[in-house]
Design an enzyme around this catalytic site. Structure first.
Site, short mmCIF file in Angstrom:
data_model
loop_
_atom_site.label_atom_id
_atom_site.label_comp_id
_atom_site.label_asym_id
_atom_site.label_seq_id
_atom_site.Cartn_x
_atom_site.Cartn_y
_atom_site.Cartn_z
N LYS A 14 0.83 -1.22 0.00
CA LYS A 14 0.00 0.00 0.00
C LYS A 14 0.86 1.26 0.00
CE LYS A 14 -2.25 -1.10 3.80
NZ LYS A 14 -1.77 -2.43 4.19
N ARG A 89 -9.70 0.68 8.76
CA ARG A 89 -9.28 -0.68 9.07
C ARG A 89 -10.36 -1.44 9.84
NH1 ARG A 89 -3.47 0.11 8.79
NH2 ARG A 89 -2.31 -1.77 9.23
N ARG A 128 11.25 -6.87 4.59
CA ARG A 128 11.19 -5.45 4.89
C ARG A 128 11.84 -5.14 6.24
NH1 ARG A 128 5.39 -2.49 4.80
NH2 ARG A 128 5.30 -3.05 6.98
N ARG A 146 -0.63 -9.46 13.16
CA ARG A 146 -1.12 -8.41 12.26
C ARG A 146 -1.98 -9.03 11.16
NH1 ARG A 146 4.44 -5.99 10.79
NH2 ARG A 146 3.35 -4.62 9.33
P1 ADP Z 1 0.98 -2.31 7.85
O1 ADP Z 1 2.27 -2.09 7.15
O2 ADP Z 1 0.98 -3.52 8.71
O3 ADP Z 1 -0.20 -2.21 6.93
P2 ADP Z 1 0.70 0.36 9.01
O4 ADP Z 1 2.03 0.96 8.76
O5 ADP Z 1 -0.43 0.82 8.15
O6 ADP Z 1 0.84 -1.22 8.96
O7 ADP Z 1 0.26 0.54 10.53
C1 ADP Z 1 1.10 0.12 11.60
C2 ADP Z 1 0.26 -0.10 12.86
O8 ADP Z 1 -0.41 1.11 13.23
C3 ADP Z 1 -0.85 -1.14 12.71
O9 ADP Z 1 -0.40 -2.45 12.93
C4 ADP Z 1 -1.84 -0.66 13.81
O10 ADP Z 1 -1.45 -1.07 15.09
C5 ADP Z 1 -1.73 0.85 13.75
N1 ADP Z 1 -2.75 1.39 12.81
C6 ADP Z 1 -2.52 1.94 11.59
N2 ADP Z 1 -3.67 2.34 11.03
C7 ADP Z 1 -4.66 2.04 11.90
C8 ADP Z 1 -6.08 2.17 11.91
N3 ADP Z 1 -6.72 2.71 10.86
N4 ADP Z 1 -6.77 1.75 12.99
C9 ADP Z 1 -6.15 1.23 14.04
N5 ADP Z 1 -4.82 1.04 14.10
C10 ADP Z 1 -4.08 1.44 13.05
#
Ligand code: ADP
Length: 190
Positions: A14, A89, A128, A146
Site C-alpha cells: 500500500k 481498518r 522489509r 497483524r
Molecule cells: P501495515 O504495514 O501492517 O499495513 P501500518 O504501517 O499501516 O501497517 O500501521 C502500523 C500499525 O499502526 C498497525 O499495525 C496498527 O497497530 C496501527 N494502525 C494503523 N492504522 C490504523 C487504523 N486505521 N486503525 C487502528 N490502528 C491502526
C-alpha cells in the site's frame, strides 16, 4: 474530489503504490501507520498510546484513530482528493470516513483492494524488516498477529464498500510497475 481507499493486508504494498498514485493524480496521501510512527518518534501521548497496540500487532482504538484522521484531513482544505492508506481498518472507521467526507460534500470514489496470498505477505514483511527498522516487522509472532487482526477486523471493510458498488480487487502479485499499471487502469475506469 477523487478519494481513494487503498486497501490490503500488511505487506500488500500500500505504501509503495500510494506514492505512485499520489504523484500521478495529485492527491494527498494519508497513512495512519505513518502518522502513528511520526507521533511515536516525537514522543507524544498519542504515539505512546499507539505503540501499546501496534507493538503487539493489534489495532489502535477506533475513536483515537478517527480523531487523528479528522485532524489530519482538516490541514488540507483545497486538495484534489485523498489517498487513504491503512484507513479505514474497521467497519466503524469506514462509517466515520463516509460521514466525514459527506460533511465536506464529497465521498469515497473507490476502494482498490490489493490481493496478496498470506505466504507471500510473510516473506515480504520479513524482508522489509531488514531495512524498515520497524519493530512490528521484526518478530514473526507480531507479523502473524497483524495478519490475524487483518482477517478478523479489517477484511470485513471490503464488504462495506462492495455493498456501495465501490470495491475493485487488484492482483497484488508481480512487479511494482505491473501493479501500478493495474491500479492506474482501475482509477481511470471510474
Ligand atoms: P501495515 O504495514 O501492517 O499495513 P501500518 O504501517 O499501516 O501497517 O500501521 C502500523 C500499525 O499502526 C498497525 O499495525 C496498527 O497497530 C496501527 N494502525 C494503523 N492504522 C490504523 C487504523 N486505521 N486503525 C487502528 N490502528 C491502526
Amino acid at each position: 474530489m477523487l478519494n481513494i481507499v487503498l486497501f490490503g493486508p500488511p505487506g500488500a504494498g500500500k505504501g509503495t503504490q500510494s506514492t505512485m498514485i499520489q504523484e500521478k493524480y495529485a492527491l494527498k496521501h494519508i497513512s495512519t501507520g505513518d502518522l502513528f510512527r511520526y507521533h511515536l518518534s516525537q514522543g507524544t501521548e498519542l504515539g505512546l498510546l499507539a505503540k501499546k497496540y501496534s507493538a503487539e500487532g493489534g489495532l489502535v482504538p477506533d475513536q483515537v484513530t478517527i480523531d487523528m484522521l479528522k485532524e489530519e484531513i482538516s490541514k488540507y482544505p483545497s486538495v484534489n482528493g485523498f489517498i487513504f492508506d491503512g484507513f479505514p481498518r474497521t467497519t466503524p472507521q469506514a462509517e466515520a470516513l463516509d460521514n466525514l467526507l459527506a460533511s465536506m460534500g464529497t465521498a469515497v470514489s473507490t476502494m482498490l483492494a490489493l490481493e496478496v496470498p498470506e505466504e507471500e505477505l510473510k516473506v515480504r514483511l520479513e524482508g522489509r524488516a531488514q531495512t524498515s527498522g520497524r519493530a512490528d516487522d521484526a518478530d514473526p509472532k507480531v507479523i502473524q498477529n497483524r495478519i490475524d487482526t487483518y482477517n478478523r477486523e479489517t477484511k470485513p471493510v471490503k464488504d462495506f464498500y462492495q455493498a456501495q458498488g465501490k470495491l475493485k480487487e487488484i492482483n497484488g502479485l508481480g512487479s511494482i510497475d505491473a501493479i501500478t499499471d493495474r491500479l492506474y487502469s482501475a482509477i481511470d475506469s471510474i
